[in-house]
Design a protein around this motif. Structure first.
Motif, mmCIF file in Angstrom:
data_model
loop_
_atom_site.group_PDB
_atom_site.id
_atom_site.type_symbol
_atom_site.label_atom_id
_atom_site.label_comp_id
_atom_site.label_asym_id
_atom_site.label_seq_id
_atom_site.Cartn_x
_atom_site.Cartn_y
_atom_site.Cartn_z
ATOM 1 N N ASN A 207 168.873 30.397 -31.005
ATOM 2 C CA ASN A 207 168.958 29.632 -32.260
ATOM 3 C C ASN A 207 170.412 29.357 -32.614
ATOM 4 O OD1 ASN A 207 166.325 29.257 -32.832
ATOM 5 N ND2 ASN A 207 166.146 30.879 -34.357
ATOM 6 N N ARG B 64 160.386 25.009 -40.482
ATOM 7 C CA ARG B 64 161.634 24.427 -39.984
ATOM 8 C C ARG B 64 162.382 23.833 -41.168
ATOM 9 N NH1 ARG B 64 162.002 20.895 -35.345
ATOM 10 N NH2 ARG B 64 163.680 22.325 -34.857
ATOM 11 N N THR B 65 163.685 24.055 -41.209
ATOM 12 C CA THR B 65 164.429 23.496 -42.349
ATOM 13 C C THR B 65 164.593 21.990 -42.141
ATOM 14 O OG1 THR B 65 166.566 23.828 -41.315
ATOM 15 C CG2 THR B 65 165.743 25.642 -42.648
ATOM 16 N N TYR C 130 171.871 25.625 -33.100
ATOM 17 C CA TYR C 130 172.352 25.082 -34.372
ATOM 18 C C TYR C 130 173.871 25.204 -34.538
ATOM 19 C CZ TYR C 130 167.366 25.169 -35.150
ATOM 20 O OH TYR C 130 166.013 24.978 -35.015
ATOM 21 N N LEU D 268 161.605 32.692 -35.102
ATOM 22 C CA LEU D 268 161.969 33.716 -36.088
ATOM 23 C C LEU D 268 160.770 34.537 -36.552
ATOM 24 C CD1 LEU D 268 164.732 32.024 -38.266
ATOM 25 C CD2 LEU D 268 164.980 33.723 -36.472
ATOM 26 N N ASP E 189 177.019 32.822 -36.310
ATOM 27 C CA ASP E 189 177.452 31.532 -35.745
ATOM 28 C C ASP E 189 178.221 30.721 -36.777
ATOM 29 O OD1 ASP E 189 175.707 29.669 -37.270
ATOM 30 O OD2 ASP E 189 174.067 30.687 -36.236
HETATM 31 P P1 ADP Z 1 162.866 26.751 -34.226
HETATM 32 O O1 ADP Z 1 162.164 26.769 -32.922
HETATM 33 O O2 ADP Z 1 162.564 25.562 -35.047
HETATM 34 O O3 ADP Z 1 164.325 27.003 -34.078
HETATM 35 P P2 ADP Z 1 162.741 29.321 -35.540
HETATM 36 O O4 ADP Z 1 161.566 30.067 -36.090
HETATM 37 O O5 ADP Z 1 163.539 30.008 -34.505
HETATM 38 O O6 ADP Z 1 162.196 27.950 -35.029
HETATM 39 O O7 ADP Z 1 163.672 28.961 -36.746
HETATM 40 C C1 ADP Z 1 163.117 28.464 -37.945
HETATM 41 C C2 ADP Z 1 164.107 27.536 -38.626
HETATM 42 O O8 ADP Z 1 165.205 28.304 -39.118
HETATM 43 C C3 ADP Z 1 164.729 26.536 -37.681
HETATM 44 O O9 ADP Z 1 163.946 25.385 -37.600
HETATM 45 C C4 ADP Z 1 166.043 26.238 -38.333
HETATM 46 O O10 ADP Z 1 165.878 25.293 -39.350
HETATM 47 C C5 ADP Z 1 166.413 27.555 -39.013
HETATM 48 N N1 ADP Z 1 167.377 28.338 -38.206
HETATM 49 C C6 ADP Z 1 167.131 29.371 -37.408
HETATM 50 N N2 ADP Z 1 168.255 29.864 -36.867
HETATM 51 C C7 ADP Z 1 169.255 29.108 -37.358
HETATM 52 C C8 ADP Z 1 170.681 29.106 -37.190
HETATM 53 N N3 ADP Z 1 171.277 29.988 -36.404
HETATM 54 N N4 ADP Z 1 171.371 28.180 -37.852
HETATM 55 C C9 ADP Z 1 170.784 27.281 -38.669
HETATM 56 N N5 ADP Z 1 169.442 27.233 -38.869
HETATM 57 C C10 ADP Z 1 168.702 28.124 -38.222
#
Ligand code: ADP
Length: 331
Positions: free
Chosen positions: A238, A285-286, A242, A299, A266
Motif C-alpha cells: 500500500n 477505498r478512499t 500510494y 487492510l 510513507d
Molecule cells: P486497496 O486494495 O484499495 O489498497 P486496502 O484495504 O489495502 O485496499 O486499503 C483501503 C484504502 O485505504 C485504500 O483504497 C486507500 O484509499 C487507503 N490507503 C491504504 N494505505 C494507504 C497509504 N499508505 N496511503 C494512502 N492511502 C492508503
C-alpha cells in the motif's frame, strides 16, 4: 434462528444431565429401599416378639423406638425429587449459557460470511450497472456510428476486465479466508519477518524507484510467521502504491514492556481525516485512491491478522504529507 438452535442444544444438554441424575436417584433409592425393607421385616419380627413376651406398659414404651419406614421412604423420595428439581433448574441455566458460547463462533462466522456476500454483490453491482446502461444507450441510438460503437465496446471491455479482476480477487479471498482462520504459532523474529516482507515487495518498489528502509531490531515474538509476513506485505505494498516515485518508505520499531510497535511510514498522498476510521473496513477505498488498482480488501485482512495475534493496527495520516501504519503486537 440461533435462539431456536440454542434452545434445542440446551434441551439436549438437559436431557443428558437429567437422565444421568434420575438414574443415580433411582440407584440411590433402590439401595436405601432394600435397607428400609429389611428394617421393616426386622421391626415386624420385633413387634410380634414384643406382643407375645412383654406386658402392656412395656409394649407402649418400646413402640417409640420403631422407625416409621413409610414416612422415611416418603421423605427420601421428596428429597430426591427436590435435588433433581435443583439440578434441572441449574443445568437449564448453565446449559443455556454453554449453548450460547458453543454457538457464538458459528454465529460470528455466518455473520461474517453474510457481510462478505452483501459487500461483494454491492461491488459487483457498480460495473454491471455501468455496462448495462452503456449497452442500452447504444441499442437505443438508431444512428449509432462505427466509431461510437467501438468507443462503447472499449468502455464495456474495461468494465468486463474490472469485473473479471474482482471475481478473481473474491475467489482468491475465499481461499485465503479459509487459511486466514488457521493459525500456526511459533517463536519468530520480527526482523526476519520484515526482511521477508521487504523481499517480496522489492520488485514493486524498484519499479517506482522507492527505497524501502528498515531499522527494525531483532525481537522474539510468538506469532504465525506466514500471516505476519502477509500483514507487512499488505502495508508495504500500500505504501508503495500510494507513494510518489523516487521516494522512501521507512519501517521501524519501538519496544515497550509488553508490546512491540512496528511503524510503516510513507510520504504519499495521505488519507483524509474523515476517511481514516473506515479504511480497515472491507471494500472501503478512499476517494483519492480511485485510480489506483485495488478493491479495498488488504487492510481488512491486515486488521484480522493483528486481531488474531492479540494486537491492534491503526493509521495516522496527513493529507499530501503521508501516512504511518502502526501495528502493535504483544511480546
Ligand atoms: P486497496 O486494495 O484499495 O489498497 P486496502 O484495504 O489495502 O485496499 O486499503 C483501503 C484504502 O485505504 C485504500 O483504497 C486507500 O484509499 C487507503 N490507503 C491504504 N494505505 C494507504 C497509504 N499508505 N496511503 C494512502 N492511502 C492508503
Amino acid at each position: 434462528m440461533f435462539e431456536k438452535t440454542r434452545i434445542k442444544l440446551t434441551t439436549w444438554y438437559l436431557l443428558i444431565i437429567m437422565t444421568v441424575s434420575l438414574l443415580f436417584s433411582l440407584i440411590i433409592y433402590s439401595m436405601i429401599n432394600i435397607e428400609f425393607t429389611s428394617i421393616e421385616h426386622r421391626q415386624a419380627q420385633i413387634r410380634s416378639d414384643i406382643s407375645t413376651q412383654f406386658s402392656p406398659g412395656q409394649k407402649r414404651m418400646n413402640q417409640i423406638i420403631f422407625l416409621d419406614v413409610k414416612e422415611a421412604r416418603f421423605r427420601l423420595i421428596s428429597r430426591l425429587a427436590l435435588i433433581n428439581l435443583g439440578i434441572l433448574i441449574f443445568a437449564g441455566g448453565a446449559g443455556y449459557f454453554l449453548a450460547g458460547r458453543t454457538l457464538r463462533p458459528i454465529k460470528e462466522a455466518l455473520e461474517e460470511q453474510n457481510r462478505f456476500i452483501t459487500d461483494s454483490s454491492h461491488e459487483l453491482r457498480t460495473p454491471l450497472t455501468t455496462l448495462r446502461t452503456e449497452i442500452e444507450v447504444c441499442l437505443m441510438n438508431k444512428k449509432l456510428t462505427l466509431p461510437q460503437a467501438k468507443k462503447a465496446l472499449a468502455s464495456n471491455l474495461e468494465e468486463v476486465m474490472q469485473l473479471q479482476l474482482l471475481s478473481d480477487r473474491l475467489l482468491e479471498l475465499s481461499i485465503k479466508e479459509e487459511k486466514l482462520n488457521e493459525y500456526i504459532f511459533s517463536d519468530i523474529n520480527i526482523e526476519e519477518i520484515i526482511n521477508e516482507a521487504i523481499n517480496k515487495t522489492k520488485k514493486l518498489a524498484e519499479n517506482k524507484k522507492i527505497n524501502l528502509d528498515s531499522t527494525v531490531k531483532p525481537q522474539k515474538l510468538h506469532a504465525d510467521r506466514e500471516k505476519l509476513i502477509e500483514l507487512f506485505v499488505i502495508l508495504i505494498e500500500n505504501a508503495i502504491k500510494y507513494n510518489p516515485k523516487n521516494s522512501k518508505i521507512e519501517i521501524y520499531s519501538k519496544k515497550s514492556r509488553n508490546h512491540l510497535v512496528v511503524f510503516v511510514k510513507d510520504n504519499g498522498k495521505g488519507i483524509p481525516k474523515d476517511e481514516l476510521p473506515h479504511i480497515f473496513d472491507r471494500f472501503y477505498r478512499t476517494d483519492n485512491s480511485r485510480n489506483a488498482s485495488g478493491f479495498g480488501l488488504g487492510l481488512s485482512i491486515a486488521k484480522k491478522i493483528t486481531k488474531e495475534h492479540g494486537g491492534n493496527i491503526k493509521a495516522e495520516s496527513k493529507l499530501n504529507q503521508g501516512s504511518t501504519f502502526i501495528v502493535t503486537l504483544p511480546i
